[in-house]
Design a protein around this motif. Sequence first.
Motif, mmCIF file in Angstrom:
data_model
loop_
_atom_site.group_PDB
_atom_site.id
_atom_site.type_symbol
_atom_site.label_atom_id
_atom_site.label_comp_id
_atom_site.label_asym_id
_atom_site.label_seq_id
_atom_site.Cartn_x
_atom_site.Cartn_y
_atom_site.Cartn_z
ATOM 1 N N ASN A 100 0.781 -1.244 0.000
ATOM 2 C CA ASN A 100 0.000 0.000 0.000
ATOM 3 C C ASN A 100 0.811 1.291 0.000
ATOM 4 O O ASN A 100 0.270 2.345 -0.325
ATOM 5 C CB ASN A 100 -0.920 0.024 1.237
ATOM 6 C CG ASN A 100 -1.679 -1.263 1.429
ATOM 7 O OD1 ASN A 100 -1.303 -2.080 2.283
ATOM 8 N ND2 ASN A 100 -2.724 -1.477 0.651
ATOM 9 N N ASP A 103 0.837 3.423 -3.219
ATOM 10 C CA ASP A 103 -0.453 4.051 -3.491
ATOM 11 C C ASP A 103 -0.648 5.299 -2.631
ATOM 12 O O ASP A 103 -1.122 6.334 -3.113
ATOM 13 C CB ASP A 103 -1.595 3.069 -3.228
ATOM 14 C CG ASP A 103 -1.519 1.838 -4.121
ATOM 15 O OD1 ASP A 103 -1.016 1.958 -5.254
ATOM 16 O OD2 ASP A 103 -1.953 0.760 -3.678
ATOM 17 N N ILE A 226 -7.610 5.174 -1.928
ATOM 18 C CA ILE A 226 -7.433 4.145 -0.901
ATOM 19 C C ILE A 226 -8.433 4.410 0.211
ATOM 20 O O ILE A 226 -8.837 5.566 0.441
ATOM 21 C CB ILE A 226 -5.985 4.155 -0.363
ATOM 22 C CG1 ILE A 226 -5.656 2.816 0.295
ATOM 23 C CG2 ILE A 226 -5.731 5.310 0.587
ATOM 24 C CD1 ILE A 226 -4.178 2.590 0.483
#
Length: 434
Positions: A100, A103, A226
Motif C-alpha cells: 500500500n 499508493d 485508498i
Amino acid sequence: MEETLRKAIEEITYASDRYPEDQFRIISENKEQAIPYLRAAIKKAVKEQSNLEENYELHFYALFFLGQFREKSCFPLIMQLASVDSEVLDYLLGDAITENLADILYITYNGDLEIIKEAVKNPALNEYARSGMLRVMGQLYLDGNVAKEELQEFIRQIVNEEEEIGDYIYSELAILICQCHFIEMLPELWKLYESDRADPFVNGYYEDCVDQMFQYEERRLCEESIDVGIMRGWAMFKQESKTQKQKKLTEKDLREFSRMLKLHQSAPHSKKVGRNDPCPCGSGKKYKKCCLNKPQTSGDMIESEQEWDRWLKNYPPSAKERQEGRIYLEDFYDAESIEIDKMLYLALMERPEMQNASTAQTARDRTRRYLEEAFSMFLKKKAKDKIKTFQEYDRKCSIHYHCKEWLDYYRRMLESEELWEMYQEVEDCCDEME
C-alpha cells in the motif's frame, strides 16, 4: 464531537484483534479535526523508530487515513517515514510497504519529485519502499505530471551508475521502461539484462519485456484512491466465522471451475484447411481459389500460417490499424528489420511442448530452419545497409534479439549438428563484424 473523536483515536492507538468499525467511521467523518492527531502519530513513529512501543498502532492507521483524505500537506512527513532505516520500516509498517505504501505516496504527492528521486537513489533505504517510489514516478509520467525527458534521464542515471543500489530497483526499472512504453530506452533495458541486474523471474526475459512495451491493457502502476476499509479482512483482525455455504463451493461450481480451467490450459491447435474451406488469409475466397497454390517463402514452409498466428500472438501489433497515442515497431524500424526479428522470434521463443526425443528433435529442426532464414535475410540487410559491426546492426535493426547473441547460438547449433559449410559461413560473418 471533539471528545468523541479524541476517544476514537485513543481506542485505535494500540493494537487490537477487533476491526474498529465505529472508530474508523468517526475519524472518516471528521477529517479536518482528525488530521493533527494523525500527523502527530506519524511524527512519533519517525522520531522513536525502533523504540516505538511494540503494540503502538496509531501511526499505521494514520498512514492509511492520510491517504484516504488525500492529504498532500503530509507528503513530506510520509516520505520521512518511508525513508527510515530498512529494518525499522519493516518493523513499523510490515506488509504495507509492498502492498500500500506506493499508493499512499502517489495519492498524497505534493509535486516535490526531487524528494522521491533522492530516496530512490539511496541504497540505505528499504528496497521495497524505493521500488514503490519508482512506480509512483511512472504513474505520474503516465498521468502527464512528469516530463518524459526528466524520467528517462533519471532512469539512465541509475542504469549507468557504477554503485549498486539494489536488485529490486533494477527489476523495477525494467518494468517501468516497459509500462511507460519507452522504446527509446531499449539500450538501457538490454544493459540491465546483460549485466544480470534485471531478474527474469520478476520481469520475464529481455524479449518478454520488449513485447510488454507494446501492450496497452488498462492497468495502473498506482491506485487512484485508498480506503481504510480495505483492512476489514486483514489477518491482523479476528474474522467472523463464515457459513458452510460460504466456505464450500457447490459440486456444480467445482465442475464448472474444472471445465473452465481445462479450457484455459488447453493450447490452441492447428486445423487442416480443406480445399473448399474459407481461406485462412481472410480474403473471403475459398482456399483452393486463393492461397492453396500461392508461392511460399522459406518461412511459410517451416510452419503453417495458423501456427504463425498462434506463436506471434504476443508479438507487437502491426501499425496497419493504428490507435492514437500508441507506439508501433514501424515507427522505429524498417520492414526488413521487423521480418528478420519475426524469424528470430519464431525460432527462439519458448514454446510449451511435450518433452520427448521426437518432439525435441522436431523443435530443434524448426529452430534451425528459422535461424537459417533469419541469417539469409540478415546477410542481405547487412550488405544493403553497409553494416560493419554488431553494434551498428543492433543500433539500427535489433528488436527482440541482439545479433551477436543469436548468431553465436546459431553457430553452436550448426557445430553440434556438424553442418560445417553453414557453420563456416556464420563463423566468417561473425569474424567480419567483430
